[in-house]
Scaffold this active site. Structure first.
Site, mmCIF file in Angstrom:
data_model
loop_
_atom_site.group_PDB
_atom_site.id
_atom_site.type_symbol
_atom_site.label_atom_id
_atom_site.label_comp_id
_atom_site.label_asym_id
_atom_site.label_seq_id
_atom_site.Cartn_x
_atom_site.Cartn_y
_atom_site.Cartn_z
ATOM 1 N N HIS A 140 -17.394 9.321 27.093
ATOM 2 C CA HIS A 140 -18.695 9.980 27.232
ATOM 3 C C HIS A 140 -18.487 11.352 27.848
ATOM 4 O O HIS A 140 -17.401 11.633 28.385
ATOM 5 C CB HIS A 140 -19.636 9.133 28.108
ATOM 6 C CG HIS A 140 -19.001 8.728 29.417
ATOM 7 N ND1 HIS A 140 -19.046 9.528 30.534
ATOM 8 C CD2 HIS A 140 -18.271 7.637 29.756
ATOM 9 C CE1 HIS A 140 -18.387 8.921 31.521
ATOM 10 N NE2 HIS A 140 -17.899 7.772 31.074
ATOM 11 N N GLY A 164 -12.567 21.336 22.610
ATOM 12 C CA GLY A 164 -13.006 22.731 22.531
ATOM 13 C C GLY A 164 -13.209 23.359 23.898
ATOM 14 O O GLY A 164 -12.705 22.851 24.918
ATOM 15 N N ASP A 165 -13.967 24.449 23.916
ATOM 16 C CA ASP A 165 -14.216 25.158 25.168
ATOM 17 C C ASP A 165 -14.986 24.273 26.148
ATOM 18 O O ASP A 165 -14.779 24.349 27.362
ATOM 19 C CB ASP A 165 -15.006 26.444 24.896
ATOM 20 C CG ASP A 165 -14.174 27.454 24.121
ATOM 21 O OD1 ASP A 165 -12.941 27.463 24.293
ATOM 22 O OD2 ASP A 165 -14.748 28.228 23.336
HETATM 23 C C1 LIG Z 1 -22.522 39.258 11.049
HETATM 24 C C2 LIG Z 1 -21.899 38.198 11.818
HETATM 25 C C3 LIG Z 1 -21.337 38.692 13.080
HETATM 26 C C4 LIG Z 1 -20.804 37.588 13.910
HETATM 27 C C5 LIG Z 1 -20.295 38.091 15.208
HETATM 28 C C6 LIG Z 1 -19.880 36.950 16.014
HETATM 29 C C7 LIG Z 1 -19.272 37.260 17.326
HETATM 30 C C8 LIG Z 1 -18.785 35.959 17.840
HETATM 31 C C9 LIG Z 1 -18.274 36.025 19.214
HETATM 32 C C10 LIG Z 1 -18.235 34.648 19.732
HETATM 33 C C11 LIG Z 1 -17.823 34.613 21.149
HETATM 34 C C12 LIG Z 1 -17.898 33.219 21.606
HETATM 35 C C13 LIG Z 1 -17.549 33.023 23.015
HETATM 36 C C14 LIG Z 1 -17.288 31.576 23.232
HETATM 37 C C15 LIG Z 1 -18.182 30.718 23.597
HETATM 38 C C16 LIG Z 1 -17.869 29.259 23.720
HETATM 39 O O1 LIG Z 1 -17.647 28.963 25.062
HETATM 40 C C17 LIG Z 1 -19.027 28.439 23.205
HETATM 41 C C18 LIG Z 1 -18.724 26.961 23.198
HETATM 42 O O2 LIG Z 1 -17.712 26.659 22.329
HETATM 43 P P1 LIG Z 1 -17.339 25.136 21.905
HETATM 44 O O3 LIG Z 1 -18.479 24.576 21.145
HETATM 45 O O4 LIG Z 1 -17.117 24.319 23.146
HETATM 46 O O5 LIG Z 1 -16.072 25.250 21.099
HETATM 47 N N1 LIG Z 1 -19.351 28.875 21.883
HETATM 48 C C19 LIG Z 1 -20.484 29.532 21.589
HETATM 49 C C20 LIG Z 1 -20.638 30.058 20.203
HETATM 50 O O6 LIG Z 1 -21.366 29.672 22.386
HETATM 51 N N1 LIG Z 2 -16.328 10.936 24.377
HETATM 52 C C1 LIG Z 2 -17.277 11.859 24.439
HETATM 53 N N2 LIG Z 2 -18.508 11.650 23.914
HETATM 54 C C2 LIG Z 2 -19.445 12.605 23.924
HETATM 55 N N3 LIG Z 2 -19.267 13.833 24.467
HETATM 56 C C3 LIG Z 2 -18.064 14.117 24.994
HETATM 57 C C4 LIG Z 2 -17.017 13.155 25.006
HETATM 58 N N4 LIG Z 2 -15.940 13.719 25.579
HETATM 59 C C5 LIG Z 2 -16.304 14.959 25.933
HETATM 60 N N5 LIG Z 2 -17.566 15.215 25.588
HETATM 61 C C6 LIG Z 2 -18.345 16.446 25.769
HETATM 62 O O1 LIG Z 2 -18.455 17.113 24.513
HETATM 63 C C7 LIG Z 2 -18.707 18.481 24.752
HETATM 64 C C8 LIG Z 2 -18.179 19.363 23.644
HETATM 65 O O2 LIG Z 2 -16.836 19.140 23.449
HETATM 66 P P1 LIG Z 2 -15.791 20.185 22.887
HETATM 67 O O3 LIG Z 2 -14.475 19.475 22.909
HETATM 68 O O4 LIG Z 2 -15.860 21.450 23.603
HETATM 69 O O5 LIG Z 2 -16.199 20.355 21.370
HETATM 70 P P2 LIG Z 2 -16.991 21.525 20.617
HETATM 71 O O6 LIG Z 2 -16.102 22.706 20.636
HETATM 72 O O7 LIG Z 2 -17.180 21.002 19.223
HETATM 73 O O8 LIG Z 2 -18.270 21.758 21.333
HETATM 74 C C9 LIG Z 2 -18.053 18.782 26.062
HETATM 75 O O9 LIG Z 2 -18.957 19.463 26.866
HETATM 76 C C10 LIG Z 2 -17.699 17.431 26.662
HETATM 77 O O10 LIG Z 2 -18.257 17.309 27.954
#
Ligand SMILES: CCCCCCCCCCCCC/C=C/[C@@H](O)[C@H](COP(=O)(O)O)NC(C)=O
Ligand SMILES: Nc1ncnc2c1ncn2[C@@H]1O[C@H](COP(=O)(O)OP(=O)(O)O)[C@@H](O)[C@H]1O
Ligand SMILES: [Ca+2]
Length: 513
Positions: A140, A164-165
């Protein structure tokens, strides 16, 4: 020893010119020679062959690392053993390499491939490098974070997160939080000097944006990241603390975004997770069309001690001298003041306005979507963040601004965009200011989401939300402070591009010889 070397190079099928520093050897293994090989060509005449294989890092294009190998053989068993022993001893001397790791896998991140990626691509490499692991597959959200408060973290040389992030953020909160707890530091105090976390974190990218991995390694590729962990790389990282009313909210290492990026995340609810990484494109498009702007006040203290500026042409790269200078300053400061934080007397600058986006980034935030990132010259470990203010402008101008994240043009070269390098900042939305100054003014509340003055415009009376490394914050009024090099990653920053592509594709073992 030379004898073996000459012999090997001469008899090598592909006599490539090799050079591998010991620090980039992954493992050395004795090998049995099979009969088939022994019976072909001139080998037939030899009685018995002894051999060992060296596995090493081979650089491929676009910062990608791969595991390659070369086998050396000879007739003299003693000589062969001497070589294997000498190499193994040299590897033992590499003290920064991890021996025991704690691994958290988010099976639901990104395209839900975390478990497969770890088992097929990463675990075999860790085995090869004799790294032992304790693996936790999360059940979770917050599982990893909570777990880090319970386990004996000090027996590990590092913590690896597969996801991911968001998953990285969880592990970072667990580790930093645990360090503060064990040192008796109150995270709710926005002025507290936090204790550095020396247990490194490794990121195996398996998420949607993977910006932290991309910005610290140069590519989001599980094998490359696994190899950076194995060779024991170390990259310090700035971390921002976010508070509201003397209450700790979160830490941030990549993007802290209000307005555009906050709204993307709000729209991008967990219900859309089935869309995988695509959900950001969908929400991004919708948010772009909605074109909301938000009124508020920003107060910041400029980062005067750092040596760069957000408009520099040069980016932060492996061995960055600006980050090195900050490291020195930090060491001197800690020596002088102990753990006590040096209170800056510098003035606060205040900006009021209507903003489409307010982004504070601790690093470039380069990711596959935007290879140069939100602030291409931001530094990973200089103790500052780049504060980007995008003021109210037309949809067309905002699109031009966004498009510049994907090409070579300067995204800060617009009259409606300002960028400052800061060490701390505060934000209050107009709405919360108004509420605070006149709580009895119920008239404002009654109008809810609509702009009283111009019902047809995009001005929003409701607040946006902060996107903190991919998680939403509950409060819009926040206080942010950058903590220089608070934590460390198994990475080395982005390496300068190999000028000579040919040299890059050829790997080598010559230093061994
Ligand atoms: C015409 C199209 C132009 C597009 C320009 C896009 C610029 C993109 C820059 C993205 C920077 C993202 C910074 C990262 C944020 C991550 O922490 C967060 C969470 O990422 P996760 O879902 O955990 O992998 N992602 C977002 C999109 O908010
Ligand atoms: N087993 C799980 N079930 C549901 N959510 C989870 C689990 N493990 C981690 N998470 C949560 O999922 C969220 C997104 O995960 P992340 O690995 O960053 O993927 P994404 O880049 O697709 O958002 C994180 O904030 C984390 O807290
Ligand atoms: Ca920084």
């Amino acid at each position: 020893m030379k004898e073996l070397v000459l012999f090997t190079v001469k008899s090598c099928v592909h006599t490539e010119n090799c050079f591998v520093p010991i620090s980039e050897i992954i493992a050395v293994e004795e090998r049995e020679f099979n009969k088939k090989q022994r019976n072909i060509g001139r080998w037939q005449k030899m009685a018995k062959l002894h051999a060992f294989t060296v596995y090493y890092v081979k650089r491929a294009r676009n910062h990608r690392w791969r595991c390659s190998d070369v086998t050396f053989w000879c007739v003299d068993e003693h000589l062969c053993n001497q070589w294997t022993q000498a190499l193994k001893e040299s590897l033992e001397m590499q003290k920064s390499r991890p021996k025991q790791l704690l691994v958290y896998i988010n099976p639901y991140g990104g395209k839900r491939q975390g478990k497969r990626i770890y088992e097929q691509k990463v675990a075999p490499l860790f085995n090869l490098a004799s790294i032992s692991t304790d693996v936790v597959i999360t059940e979770h959200a917050n599982h990893a974070k909570d777990n880090l408060f319970e386990v004996n973290i000090y027996k590990y040389d590092g913590v690896v997160c597969v996801g991911g992030d968001g998953m990285f953020s969880e592990v970072m909160h667990g580790l930093i939080g645990r360090m503060q707890k064990d040192s008796g530091i109150d995270q709710n105090n926005p002025k507290a000097s936090l204790v550095q976390c020396n247990i490194r974190i490794g990121i195996i990218p398996a998420g949607s944006t993977d910006c932290i991995c991309y910005s610290t390694v140069g590519i989001s590729d599980p094998v490359t990241s696994a190899l950076h962990i194995i060779v024991g790389d170390c990259q310090p990282l700035d971390v921002s603390s976010v508070h509201h009313n003397n209450t700790f909210l979160k830490y941030s290492v990549s993007l802290l975004g209000y307005g555009f990026y906050g709204d993307i995340l709000k729209d991008n609810s967990e219900k859309k997770r089935w869309m995988g990484p695509m959900r950001y494109d969908y929400s991004g498009f919708k948010t772009f069309l909605s074109h909301h702007y938000y009124e508020g006040t920003i107060a910041y203290q400029p980062a005067k001690r750092t040596h760069g500026s957000p408009r520099d042409k040069e980016s932060c790269r492996t061995g960055c001298y600006i980050c090195k200078k900050s490291e020195k300053q930090l060491a001197e400061q800690t020596k002088e003041h102990g753990l006590k934080h040096e209170e800056g007397e510098e003035e606060w600058k205040v900006i009021k306005g209507k903003f489409l986006a307010i982004n504070a980034v601790n690093m470039s935030c380069a990711c596959p979507r935007s290879p140069k990132g939100l602030s291409p010259a931001a530094h990973l470990a200089d103790g500052s963040a780049d504060l980007i203010l995008v003021r109210k402008c037309s949809r067309f101008d905002f699109l031009r601004y966004l498009v510049r994240h994907t090409n070579q043009d300067d995204q800060f070269d617009f009259p409606f965009v300002d960028v400052y390098r800061v060490k701390c900042f505060q934000f209050t939305s107009k709405l919360s200011e108004d509420n605070e100054s006149n709580v009895m003014d119920i008239g404002k509340k009654r109008f809810g989401q609509f702009c009283r003055d111009h019902p047809a415009c995009c001005c929003n009376i409701v607040n946006s939300t902060w996107n903190c490394d991919g998680e939403t914050l509950d409060s819009s009024a926040i206080e942010v402070r950058v903590h220089c090099q608070l934590m460390k990653l198994f990475a080395r920053g982005i390496e300068e591009n190999c000028k000579d592509e040919a040299a890059c594709s050829q790997s080598s073992i010559e230093q061994l010889l």
